[in-house]
Design an enzyme around this catalytic site. Structure first.
Site, PDB file in Angstrom:
ATOM      1  N   LYS A   1      35.036  45.853  34.002  1.00 56.63           N
ATOM      2  CA  LYS A   1      34.134  45.252  35.008  1.00 56.63           C
ATOM      3  C   LYS A   1      34.791  45.325  36.387  1.00 56.63           C
ATOM      4  CE  LYS A   1      35.996  40.672  33.842  1.00 56.63           C
ATOM      5  NZ  LYS A   1      35.714  39.391  33.146  1.00 56.63           N
TER       6      LYS A   1
ATOM      7  N   TYR B   1      48.122  38.127  66.256  1.00 59.20           N
ATOM      8  CA  TYR B   1      47.166  37.045  66.544  1.00 59.20           C
ATOM      9  C   TYR B   1      47.822  35.676  66.431  1.00 59.20           C
ATOM     10  CZ  TYR B   1      43.013  40.059  66.324  1.00 59.20           C
ATOM     11  OH  TYR B   1      42.057  41.007  66.555  1.00 59.20           O
TER      12      TYR B   1
HETATM   13  C1  LIG Z   1      36.796  39.282  32.239  1.00 59.94           C
HETATM   14  C2  LIG Z   1      36.560  38.959  30.812  1.00 59.94           C
HETATM   15  C3  LIG Z   1      37.458  39.397  29.832  1.00 59.94           C
HETATM   16  C4  LIG Z   1      38.794  40.042  30.174  1.00 59.94           C
HETATM   17  O1  LIG Z   1      39.674  39.002  30.562  1.00 59.94           O
HETATM   18  P1  LIG Z   1      41.188  39.301  30.987  1.00 59.94           P
HETATM   19  O2  LIG Z   1      41.737  37.945  31.252  1.00 59.94           O
HETATM   20  O3  LIG Z   1      41.144  40.126  32.219  1.00 59.94           O
HETATM   21  O4  LIG Z   1      41.831  39.996  29.851  1.00 59.94           O
HETATM   22  C5  LIG Z   1      37.112  39.201  28.513  1.00 59.94           C
HETATM   23  N1  LIG Z   1      35.967  38.560  28.178  1.00 59.94           N
HETATM   24  C6  LIG Z   1      35.109  38.082  29.093  1.00 59.94           C
HETATM   25  C7  LIG Z   1      33.876  37.382  28.660  1.00 59.94           C
HETATM   26  C8  LIG Z   1      35.373  38.265  30.442  1.00 59.94           C
HETATM   27  O5  LIG Z   1      34.534  37.772  31.351  1.00 59.94           O
END
Ligand SMILES: *Cc1c(COP(=O)(O)O)cnc(C)c1O
Length: 356
Positions: free
Chosen positions: A33, A251
């Protein structure tokens, strides 16, 4: 002169293989993702597929369509946030059903099509975020006709505190998950994220869902990182200037040279995901030698004190993320987590993929 983000796909593949060996006999998915945690969903998914990964998770429908296009037909691509029946066109994505409304909509679509539709079912066991509540899951369990037409590939839940092995919520979630699964129609289980895979045998399942660990983030923050580093970010020096003691830099004039100094101005800033909270705190590296970031991080530029490195010239590359500056280490300085460092990485880098 442009900043370069180098992604080591061999390290991604090695990280997945390490997790696969841990999870056996269970299978291991790849969570890609948010554009593969900022590193490129398509090349990461292809590298994982090449070493045997056959299950992929994304958050959004559009991410799923892109991953399907990268992989072709075959592997499971599941969309965590769900989507309406038919919205995936020809992509053949699996929805994660996160509530009774999702279940009803997909069951109705299956009836209308006159065939079974595959899906994953997400039950919430302790996050109060997404997934059927225990009460909603109990309603389904009492009336399995509501699932008619659905081919449940996996029943899944997500751990809230897996990076903290001492947290009692971990065991509570595992036992609630087991109890809910026992009442639902039989389906494969999917439980652990990256950190969950290190919690012990109670957290094994048919399909683990690691994300961060694939990208080199430490899934076991209390002990040394077992994963290989994946991302290196280097940005070029645009100018080097000599300033007298007493000269403010950047800045807000938040830093003032205490001695005659050489300041290297580097082409990266918060618009590139080099977070402003790193102002005055981060350390870059030039050929392994640390250089302190001085003054504020601005949108497109940052400044380093290179007084002690006379060989720094325009074009010299400063490493912002890499060995000695892992995403977890940069995150600690910025007051955040490695996930946010990676997913904040901007679009203005040249991306170089080192083949697996
Ligand atoms: C993002 C996510 C994962 C992966 O989690 P990590 O901590 O990056 O390993 C797994 N399951 C769900 C439902 C997620 O949203």
């Amino acid at each position: 002169m442009q900043a370069v983000l180098t992604v080591d796909l061999g390290a991604v593949a090695d990280n997945w293989l390490l997790l696969r060996d841990r999870a056996a006999p269970g299978a291991v998915a790849g969570v890609v993702k948010a554009d593969g945690y900022g590193l490129g969903a398509a090349p990461v998914a292809r590298a994982l597929h090449a070493v045997g990964c056959r299950h992929f998770f994304v958050a959004h429908l559009t991410e799923g369509v892109a991953v399907r296009a990268a992989l072709g037909p075959g592997p499971m691509v599941a969309v965590l946030n769900g989507f309406a029946p038919g919205a995936d066109g020809e992509a053949g994505l699996l929805p994660v059903l996160n509530g009774p409304g999702d279940v009803a909509a997909w069951a109705a679509a299956a009836r209308a099509k006159g065939r079974q539709l595959p899906a994953l079912l997400h039950v919430d066991t302790g996050m109060a975020r997404l997934g059927l509540t225990p009460a909603e899951a109990a309603v389904l369990a009492a009336d399995p006709a509501r699932l008619a037409g659905l081919e449940l590939r996996h029943v899944m839940t997500h751990l809230a505190c897996a990076d903290d092995p001492e947290n009692p919520l971990n065991a509570q979630q595992a036992s609630r998950f087991a109890a809910i699964r026992a009442r639902l129609p039989a389906a494969a289980a999917s439980l652990a994220n990256s950190s969950g895979m290190f919690l012990g045998p109670d957290f094994g399942s048919d399909l683990a869902r690691p994300g961060c660990a694939l990208y080199g983030i430490n899934p076991t923050p209390a002990v040394p990182n077992p994963m290989r580093q994946v991302a290196t970010l280097e940005a070029p020096v645009l100018q080097v200037r000599e300033i007298p003691a007493g000269t403010p830099v950047g800045y807000g004039a938040s830093w003032t040279a205490a001695r005659p100094s050489r300041i290297a101005t580097v082409a990266a800033g918060y618009a590139d995901g080099y977070l402003r909270s790193l102002s005055g705190r981060a350390v870059g590296r030039i050929a392994g030698r640390p250089v302190p970031l001085v003054g504020r991080v601005s949108m497109d530029l940052i400044t380093f004190d290179v007084t002690d490195l006379p060989d720094v010239v325009p074009g010299t590359m400063v490493q912002l993320i890499g060995p000695g500056n892992t995403p977890d280490e940069v995150a600690a300085v910025a007051g955040t987590i490695g996930y946010e460092i990676l997913t904040s990485l901007g679009a203005r880098y040249r991306r170089a993929y080192r083949a697996a």
